[in-house]
Design a protein around this motif. Structure first.
Motif, PDB file in Angstrom:
ATOM      1  N   ASN A  70      43.265  19.371  56.675  1.00 53.05           N
ATOM      2  CA  ASN A  70      44.840  19.502  56.333  1.00 53.05           C
ATOM      3  C   ASN A  70      45.022  18.295  55.609  1.00 53.05           C
ATOM      4  O   ASN A  70      46.020  18.335  54.663  1.00 53.05           O
ATOM      5  N   LYS A  72      43.240  16.476  53.649  1.00 47.30           N
ATOM      6  CA  LYS A  72      42.591  16.526  52.486  1.00 47.30           C
ATOM      7  C   LYS A  72      43.663  17.425  51.612  1.00 47.30           C
ATOM      8  O   LYS A  72      43.937  17.141  50.260  1.00 47.30           O
ATOM      9  N   ARG A  73      43.890  18.591  52.076  1.00 46.26           N
ATOM     10  CA  ARG A  73      44.704  19.443  51.360  1.00 46.26           C
ATOM     11  C   ARG A  73      46.101  18.724  50.808  1.00 46.26           C
ATOM     12  O   ARG A  73      46.812  19.119  50.035  1.00 46.26           O
ATOM     13  N   GLU A  74      46.904  18.326  51.775  1.00 47.61           N
ATOM     14  CA  GLU A  74      48.017  17.407  51.618  1.00 47.61           C
ATOM     15  C   GLU A  74      47.767  16.251  50.727  1.00 47.61           C
ATOM     16  O   GLU A  74      48.587  16.157  49.717  1.00 47.61           O
ATOM     17  N   GLU A  76      45.701  16.132  47.994  1.00 48.29           N
ATOM     18  CA  GLU A  76      45.317  17.189  46.815  1.00 48.29           C
ATOM     19  C   GLU A  76      46.713  17.661  46.301  1.00 48.29           C
ATOM     20  O   GLU A  76      47.150  17.421  45.118  1.00 48.29           O
ATOM     21  N   ARG A  77      47.739  18.057  47.389  1.00 49.28           N
ATOM     22  CA  ARG A  77      48.963  18.606  46.892  1.00 49.28           C
ATOM     23  C   ARG A  77      49.685  17.321  46.288  1.00 49.28           C
ATOM     24  O   ARG A  77      50.367  17.364  45.190  1.00 49.28           O
TER      25      ARG A  77
END
Length: 184
Positions: A70, A72-74, A76-77
């Motif tokens: 999560n 890492k995704r944040e 990237e976002r």
């Protein structure tokens, strides 16, 4: 009075000595089996505890992996949002390139690149009134203030800007104009 039930039964003849011995042997046998079963029960408990601990450990690892994913995704976002903001900044503040025949050479990494511009834009680049930036392989002309904001946001976007000429330059030959007919 302290005769046990076994002794009382023997005296009255209700049981034989063989039956008493067999009953005692069975009793001993049950005790031994009970002692053997206790470690097995304890072992079964420890196996159950190990299973619970292993399940709890796996659950904790899964939660940690999920958190990392999560995060890492944040990130990237956020990076995508930042790139979109920079793209919007460049596109809203770009100076339209006027096609021309005057080439302006600059370095991008280890390569020398060339832009063909109008004479007016060439003079503005040389004077430091325009800067060159690159976004996704496309070169844009932007104002120096925008170029400075881009440099602060992401160093890889900012490419080239000539420093503005300083007025403190004491050119000893400034008073002597170069003749128009001078040939080198």
């Amino acid at each position: 009075m302290s005769n046990s039930l076994r002794d009382q039964l023997l005296k009255q003849g209700l049981v034989s000595k063989d039956q008493v011995q067999k009953a005692e042997a069975d009793k001993r046998k049950h005790r031994k089996q009970a002692k053997k079963k206790q470690p097995q029960a304890a072992q079964q408990m420890t196996e159950a505890e190990r299973t619970r601990k292993l399940a709890a450990k796996r659950q904790a690892e899964k939660i940690a992996r999920d958190r990392q994913l999560n995060l890492k995704r944040e990130q990237e976002r956020q990076a995508q949002a930042r790139k979109a903001q920079l793209k919007e900044l460049i596109e809203s503040n770009q100076v339209a390139r006027e096609p021309g025949e005057v080439s302006y050479n600059f370095t991008h990494g280890k390569r020398i690149k060339r832009l063909y511009l109008s004479a007016n834009q060439h003079k503005q680049l040389v004077a430091g009134k325009l800067a060159i930036t690159c976004f996704k392989g496309t070169y844009y002309l932007v104002a120096p203030e925008v170029a400075e904001r881009l440099r602060k946001a992401d160093e890889s976007l900012f490419l080239h800007r000539n420093p503005p000429p300083s007025e403190a330059d004491d050119d000893p030959y400034a008073d002597y104009p170069v003749p128009d007919d001078l040939m080198w």
